[in-house]
Design a protein around this motif. Structure first.
Motif, PDB file in Angstrom:
ATOM      1  N   UNK A  89     -13.335   0.263  -7.217  1.00 33.40           N
ATOM      2  CA  UNK A  89     -12.757   1.426  -8.325  1.00 33.40           C
ATOM      3  C   UNK A  89     -12.775   0.625  -9.677  1.00 33.40           C
ATOM      4  N   UNK A  90     -12.051  -0.377  -9.702  1.00 34.75           N
ATOM      5  CA  UNK A  90     -11.867  -1.131 -10.899  1.00 34.75           C
ATOM      6  C   UNK A  90     -13.101  -1.767 -11.270  1.00 34.75           C
ATOM      7  N   UNK A 146       4.308   0.081   1.786  1.00 35.74           N
ATOM      8  CA  UNK A 146       4.607  -0.458   2.820  1.00 35.74           C
ATOM      9  C   UNK A 146       3.737  -1.757   2.585  1.00 35.74           C
ATOM     10  N   UNK A 178      -5.531  -0.803   7.101  1.00 34.17           N
ATOM     11  CA  UNK A 178      -5.649   0.322   5.803  1.00 34.17           C
ATOM     12  C   UNK A 178      -5.296  -0.454   4.594  1.00 34.17           C
ATOM     13  N   UNK A 179      -4.432  -1.186   4.395  1.00 29.89           N
ATOM     14  CA  UNK A 179      -4.023  -1.888   3.433  1.00 29.89           C
ATOM     15  C   UNK A 179      -5.336  -2.722   2.461  1.00 29.89           C
ATOM     16  N   UNK A 180      -5.821  -3.354   3.463  1.00 29.61           N
ATOM     17  CA  UNK A 180      -7.137  -4.167   3.099  1.00 29.61           C
ATOM     18  C   UNK A 180      -8.241  -3.277   2.558  1.00 29.61           C
ATOM     19  N   UNK A 200      -7.122  -1.757  -0.592  1.00 31.26           N
ATOM     20  CA  UNK A 200      -7.284  -2.758  -1.956  1.00 31.26           C
ATOM     21  C   UNK A 200      -8.700  -2.876  -2.184  1.00 31.26           C
ATOM     22  N   UNK A 201      -9.520  -2.747  -1.255  1.00 28.55           N
ATOM     23  CA  UNK A 201     -10.953  -3.172  -1.622  1.00 28.55           C
ATOM     24  C   UNK A 201     -11.278  -1.718  -2.253  1.00 28.55           C
ATOM     25  N   UNK A 202     -11.005  -0.673  -1.985  1.00 27.26           N
ATOM     26  CA  UNK A 202     -11.335   0.669  -2.544  1.00 27.26           C
ATOM     27  C   UNK A 202     -10.999   0.478  -3.967  1.00 27.26           C
ATOM     28  N   UNK A 203      -9.845   0.166  -4.156  1.00 24.60           N
ATOM     29  CA  UNK A 203      -9.074   0.032  -5.448  1.00 24.60           C
ATOM     30  C   UNK A 203     -10.093  -1.186  -6.294  1.00 24.60           C
ATOM     31  N   UNK A 204     -10.163  -2.279  -5.876  1.00 25.67           N
ATOM     32  CA  UNK A 204     -11.092  -3.389  -6.290  1.00 25.67           C
ATOM     33  C   UNK A 204     -12.357  -2.906  -6.856  1.00 25.67           C
ATOM     34  N   UNK A 219     -14.995   0.745 -12.890  1.00 23.10           N
ATOM     35  CA  UNK A 219     -14.769   1.101 -14.261  1.00 23.10           C
ATOM     36  C   UNK A 219     -15.189   0.127 -15.204  1.00 23.10           C
ATOM     37  N   UNK A 220     -14.808  -1.002 -14.718  1.00 24.81           N
ATOM     38  CA  UNK A 220     -15.318  -2.207 -15.613  1.00 24.81           C
ATOM     39  C   UNK A 220     -16.700  -2.190 -16.270  1.00 24.81           C
ATOM     40  N   UNK A 249       2.672  -5.733   4.442  1.00 26.23           N
ATOM     41  CA  UNK A 249       2.851  -6.698   5.348  1.00 26.23           C
ATOM     42  C   UNK A 249       2.737  -8.138   5.192  1.00 26.23           C
ATOM     43  N   UNK A 298      -2.145  -0.898   9.871  1.00 28.16           N
ATOM     44  CA  UNK A 298      -1.556  -1.200   8.449  1.00 28.16           C
ATOM     45  C   UNK A 298      -2.190  -1.923   7.702  1.00 28.16           C
ATOM     46  N   UNK A 299      -2.452  -3.162   8.319  1.00 30.59           N
ATOM     47  CA  UNK A 299      -2.766  -4.386   7.480  1.00 30.59           C
ATOM     48  C   UNK A 299      -4.352  -3.944   7.153  1.00 30.59           C
ATOM     49  N   UNK A 314       0.996  -1.212  -0.073  1.00 28.81           N
ATOM     50  CA  UNK A 314      -0.236   0.056  -0.012  1.00 28.81           C
ATOM     51  C   UNK A 314       0.917   1.418  -0.068  1.00 28.81           C
ATOM     52  N   UNK A 374     -17.189   0.593 -18.474  1.00 27.72           N
ATOM     53  CA  UNK A 374     -16.810   0.116 -19.826  1.00 27.72           C
ATOM     54  C   UNK A 374     -17.934  -0.993 -20.505  1.00 27.72           C
ATOM     55  N   UNK A 386      -5.911 -12.732  -4.666  1.00 29.61           N
ATOM     56  CA  UNK A 386      -6.577 -11.633  -5.133  1.00 29.61           C
ATOM     57  C   UNK A 386      -6.456 -11.410  -6.590  1.00 29.61           C
ATOM     58  N   UNK A 425      -2.142 -12.102  -1.243  1.00 30.14           N
ATOM     59  CA  UNK A 425      -2.480 -11.110  -2.328  1.00 30.14           C
ATOM     60  C   UNK A 425      -2.554 -11.949  -3.660  1.00 30.14           C
ATOM     61  N   UNK A 430      -6.471   3.871 -13.603  1.00 30.38           N
ATOM     62  CA  UNK A 430      -7.460   3.121 -14.263  1.00 30.38           C
ATOM     63  C   UNK A 430      -8.825   3.513 -13.532  1.00 30.38           C
ATOM     64  N   UNK A 431      -9.726   4.281 -13.922  1.00 29.01           N
ATOM     65  CA  UNK A 431     -10.770   4.841 -13.096  1.00 29.01           C
ATOM     66  C   UNK A 431     -10.590   5.564 -12.036  1.00 29.01           C
ATOM     67  N   UNK A 448      -7.831   5.479 -10.088  1.00 37.18           N
ATOM     68  CA  UNK A 448      -6.921   4.622  -9.406  1.00 37.18           C
ATOM     69  C   UNK A 448      -5.589   4.624 -10.123  1.00 37.18           C
ATOM     70  N   UNK A 460       1.139 -10.547   5.897  1.00 33.93           N
ATOM     71  CA  UNK A 460      -0.301 -11.374   5.573  1.00 33.93           C
ATOM     72  C   UNK A 460      -0.483 -11.179   4.430  1.00 33.93           C
ATOM     73  N   UNK A 461      -0.322  -9.824   3.792  1.00 31.39           N
ATOM     74  CA  UNK A 461      -0.762  -9.429   2.502  1.00 31.39           C
ATOM     75  C   UNK A 461      -0.100 -10.227   1.429  1.00 31.39           C
TER      76      UNK A 461
END
Lengths: 399, 599
Positions: free
Chosen positions: B45-46, A304, B34-36, B39-43, B49-50, A306, B31-32, A207, B53, A316, A313, A268-269, A271, A308-309
């Protein structure tokens, strides 16, 4: 006729026996001679024996390969024991076309990339036609130039993916294989003209933080200054001192795995896509050396991650690849996965969880994953790049 | 304040480390998380976007579907395809290329005039597209198929996409081009294929509609011609024709009906037909009503037609239902038919009287002719004997010609006399027991000189144990001589055979079968069909070559039939002919006279 994929792996250290047994399994599963083979052995193998074995059991079949770090992963899990492992991916697609070629990188990796690509297209008997995918395995160090060579031929829209050859200890012992021959210091290119569609995703497991700066001095893969200050010093501040002990110079690869630098590569969109650069050493003058090139003017973002990710990942990213084609696992014939060797080293014996995560998303469809010293992939905006600490996935539709 | 003890310090330090570890763990978890979240926000948004389209593509495809569904012709569909795909594929230019079987090409729709009139070289790449593959090109200059196109155009555009299209009567390709090298990716190919699948169906539909329209025009024209033809027949037919609707009201009359009834058309139209009709037996109500009874509409009956002059005309009325409702009635004027029948009967009687008179005349004339002719022949033979004695060869030759001609004339007169007798019913048969072997030998002996002239071999095979035959010996001998004589005349250096067998399989009972076979010139089916007609031989040429009156076979067949038998022939050109006489064994039932009409 539907496209069919089969994968297998072994930790058998007898290279000749390993490739023979793996091929027999693939051929039996496919029920026919494969249209393409992709092999990822570790450097613990006798590469010449593997190449000879492929020539013997699959003469005339286009074959792509490169060494992988410590092992491979398939739907059956991680396969690597004491630095020895081998994975084989076979695709049967009589209505498709596939071509493999290799060129030595030499002094002009861009030209090597261009020529290898043209030779691969010619081998597929599809001169002038854009492939649906370019799959690459190159010696680490000049992947950006190789990709520039590809784009000279293809334009910017054909997806490029793959991973750089690796060894088990960053000792430079990596190799490439192409059409039954072992190569070193080369790039191997495979062009895919499959009879069905394929989809891809390219992500990192990291992230972005709010810390960023602009490259003010750099040369190739050496990042000298950020915002006019020595790069190592700035990086150490951003990461709260992960390389304090190495500011005067030394290898920092293990320390920086969870703290790569990100570079924006389109969006993309709204992001941004971020490809990662992994610092591997600090030079005496306070510069950072990376596994990617950087250019003056580029904005670097402190990333940064982790552990776990890094475990979750890959699954995903696999799902993202299927989502890109609006497909579910039941229509997927199989997948190719590239996973950063640096991440592997960070999670070490938990790599089985990564394989499980991918297998779960693919619901049993076969896949082969390799661990690389540099990853290439295509973002959702159809732009392809080289990056570090990345995960690149390509899924193939069955029909 | 007391200083903390060492134990307390150690405990505090441990507590601090514990808290720091907890803090670090919390920080990692934060942090984890936040990252999650990131990622979910990015997913998300993608995914959005899809979705955008896909929605845009679906909208464009639906718009395209509307365009092509509203198009009425293939040309309109092609133009619509280019318009819609511009939005979907974002090409710089596109055109549709038609390729004929002879290799000729034509651009039928284009978004850029540069492509009008281009020369398309074709080649393996084009063949692959025509075989159904959608193919992209990185650069137009990389395929020979493009080499005929102006280099300036190939410089302007780089990437190209080629999609196979359905076109009526020829093959077609949609070609999209873009200035960017490698612009057309697999994604764009898939989009083009998806839309053009619909376009191809629309072209098929349009072509089908065009074909149907042509068929409708053709069928309408055919119906119009049929209607005109039917009307022409109706208006010109000799019989009266009336059509009525479901209620029995007259809707149409033809001129013949107007003439028959004497009613003007305008008086009859719209009125019930039954008012004009009465039953022929004067039971008016019942019979007239039957014309309206749907169950008896198809019947034919005799009615009195009330005419405009107050009189009634007897007519046969044939009624039939019309498929479209109502009925059609045809009036036949019986007065004319009766008049015609009477005329015909008078003509037939006159013809029969004339025919009998002719036959009598011929029979008498033949008799009167034969008497002096026999005298001529007799005197001619006497003179020939004297000439022989004097060795007067010139006179012998002249007398020979007179004798031959006289014999032929006598034969002709004899045949004519036979025919006349048959026609006049004056032939009587003399039935007696016939010794078959003797009869056959006699007949063969009679024709042996003729067989010798043509160098034929003549054979007779009368089987043993034949049943007794009762018939007219003279007539049978005449028949056999005639058949054997013909066989010898029409055969050269061949074989003529008379074969007599018992035929027990004949439906009429046991029959004696006399077969006269030859290996001569044979006859065609047309010749066979005419061979028993009077004065006919196989064809005029043989008549002149082989001589004869052309009455022999006619007479033979009639004699055979009079004897209760039959005479048949089979033959093939060049393979010979077989005449077969079948006569009943035992006492025959002999018709006393021939049927003159059969001749």
């Amino acid at each position: 006729m539907p496209l069919k994929i089969s994968t297998t792996s072994t930790t058998d250290a007898d290279s000749a026996a390993a490739i023979r047994e793996c091929y027999a399994e693939i051929e039996a599963e496919l029920g026919a001679t494969p249209s393409l083979l992709i092999v990822y052995p570790t450097v613990g193998h006798d590469l010449e024996a593997i190449a000879a074995g492929l020539r013997d059991v699959a003469p005339g079949v286009p074959t792509h390969g490169a060494t992988t770090c410590l092992g491979v992963m398939t739907e059956s899990g991680f396969a690597g024991s004491e630095g020895v492992g081998l994975g084989l991916f076979g695709i049967h697609d009589p209505d498709g076309d596939y071509g493999v070629a290799a060129r030595e990188l030499g002094d002009d990796p861009q030209a090597a990339g261009r020529e290898a690509l043209l030779a691969a297209i010619a081998a597929a008997d599809r001169e002038g036609e854009p492939p649906e995918l370019v799959w690459i395995a190159s010696d680490p160090g000049s992947e950006e130039a190789v990709i520039r060579g590809f784009k000279e031929v293809l334009g910017v829209r054909v997806p490029i993916a793959g991973g750089s050859a690796a060894d088990n200890d960053v000792g430079g012992g990596w190799f490439e294989l192409a059409n039954g021959q072992v190569h070193r210091g080369s790039v191997v290119v495979t062009v895919f003209y499959p009879s069905t569609s394929l989809h891809f995703a390219f992500h990192s497991g990291y992230s972005a933080t709010e810390l960023s700066g602009v490259v003010t001095r750099a040369e190739g893969r050496t990042l000298q200054e950020i915002d006019g200050r020595p790069a190592a010093e700035v990086y150490n501040e951003w990461t709260s001192g992960v390389i304090t002990d190495k500011l005067s110079g030394g290898n920092v690869l293990g320390m920086t795995t969870l703290h790569p630098l990100g570079r924006a590569s389109g969006e993309h969109g709204g992001i941004p896509f971020l490809r990662l650069s992994h610092p591997d050493s600090v030079t005496a003058d306070g510069s950072l050396t990376l596994f990617t090139e950087v250019a003056v003017g580029e904005r670097l973002i402190q990333m940064v991650g982790a552990k776990e990710h890094l475990l979750t990942r890959a699954g995903r990213v696999t799902k993202a690849a299927m989502n890109a084609g609006n497909r579910f696992a039941d229509s997927i014939a199989g997948a190719l996965v590239v996973y950063c060797a640096g991440c592997l080293m960070t999670i070490q014996d938990q790599i089985g969880e990564v394989a499980d995560g991918i297998a779960k998303e693919l619901e049993g469809s076969p896949f082969l994953g390799t661990f690389t010293f540099g990853e290439q992939g295509c973002f959702a905006n159809h732009e392809s790049y080289h990056g570090n600490l990345m995960i690149s996935v390509v899924v193939f539709e069955s029909d | 304040m007391d200083q903390p003890s060492d134990d307390q310090r150690l405990a505090l330090s441990a507590r601090v480390r514990e808290l720091e570890a907890a803090l670090a763990s919390s920080e990692r978890a934060r942090i984890a998380a936040e990252e999650e979240r990131g990622e979910l926000r990015i997913d998300l948004q993608h995914a959005r976007e899809r979705l955008r389209e896909v929605a845009t593509q679906a909208e464009q495809l639906f718009a395209g579907l509307r365009v092509i569904s509203e198009a009425r012709s293939v040309d309109e569909i092609f133009a619509g395809v280019l318009g819609v795909l511009h939005g979907v594929l974002q090409f710089d230019a596109a055109f549709i290329l038609l390729l004929g079987q002879d290799g000729a090409s034509e651009v039928v729709a284009s978004t850029d005039p540069s492509f009008e009139g281009i020369t398309w070289r074709g080649g393996r790449f084009t063949e692959r597209v025509l075989a159904g593959e959608t193919l992209a090109l990185l650069d137009l200059n990389l395929k020979d198929d493009w080499s005929g196109v102006d280099p300036a155009v190939r410089e302007r555009f780089r990437g190209a996409l080629h999609v196979p299209l359905v076109a009526p009567g020829s093959q077609a390709i949609l070609v999209c081009v873009h200035a960017e090298r490698g612009f057309f990716t697999a994604t764009r190919s898939a989009l083009a294929q998806r839309y053009l699948g619909l376009a191809n169906q629309a072209v098929r539909n349009a072509q089908h509609a065009t074909d149907l329209e042509a068929q409708v025009i053709e069928r309408t024209e055919a119906l119009r011609q049929e209607r005109d033809f039917a009307l022409q027949i109706t208006m010109n037919m000799a019989q009266g024709l009336v059509t009525t609707d479901d209620e029995g009201l007259v809707t149409l009359v033809n001129p013949a009906f107007v003439e028959l009834s004497g009613w003007p058309e305008e008086v009859v139209l719209g009125n019930p037909l039954h008012l004009l009709l009465a039953a022929a037996d004067d039971d008016e109500t019942g019979s007239v009503a039957s014309l309206h009874d749907s169950e008896s509409l198809a019947e034919t009956g005799e009615y009195l037609l009330r005419c405009g002059d107050g009189e009634s005309v007897l007519a046969i009325v044939s009624s039939a239902p019309r498929r479209s409702g109502g009925s059609i009635h045809v009036f036949t004027d019986l007065r004319k038919r009766q008049e015609l029948q009477t005329t015909l009967e008078l003509a037939r009687d006159a013809a029969e009287t004339n025919s009998r008179a002719k036959s009598m005349f011929l029979a008498n004339m033949s008799h009167e002719l034969r008497t002096p002719l026999n005298a001529i022949i007799g005197y001619c033979e006497l003179l020939r004997d004297e000439a022989e004695d004097r060795h007067d060869e010139a006179l012998l030759e002249d007398l020979g010609r007179i004798h031959t001609s006289s014999r032929l004339l006598l034969e002709l007169i004899g045949n004519i006399l036979d025919v006349s007798k048959i026609e006049a019913g004056k032939i009587d048969l003399y039935i007696e027991h016939v010794v078959i072997e003797e009869l056959c030998r006699d007949a063969v002996t009679s024709v042996e000189p003729v067989a010798g002239v043509n160098h034929n071999i003549i054979r007779c095979d009368a089987g043993r144990d034949l049943p007794p035959l009762y018939t007219d010996r003279t007539r049978l001998r005449q028949v056999l001589i005639n058949l054997l004589g013909n066989a010898c005349k029409f055969t050269e250096r061949g074989t003529v055979e008379l074969d007599v067998r018992l035929d027990s399989a004949d439906q009429r009972g046991p029959m004696l079968r006399f077969c006269v076979r030859d290996t001569g010139i044979g006859m065609s089916p047309d010749q066979i069909a005419a061979v028993f007609e009077p004065f006919r031989q196989a064809d005029p040429t043989p008549t002149r070559r082989y001589g004869g009156t052309g009455l022999g076979l006619t007479i033979s067949r009639r004699f055979t039939e009079m004897m209760g038998g039959s005479l048949e022939v089979t033959s093939q050109p060049g393979r010979g002919t077989t005449f077969t006489v079948r006569l009943p064994c035992g006492e025959p039932t002999i018709p006393r006279a021939a049927d003159p009409e059969a001749l």
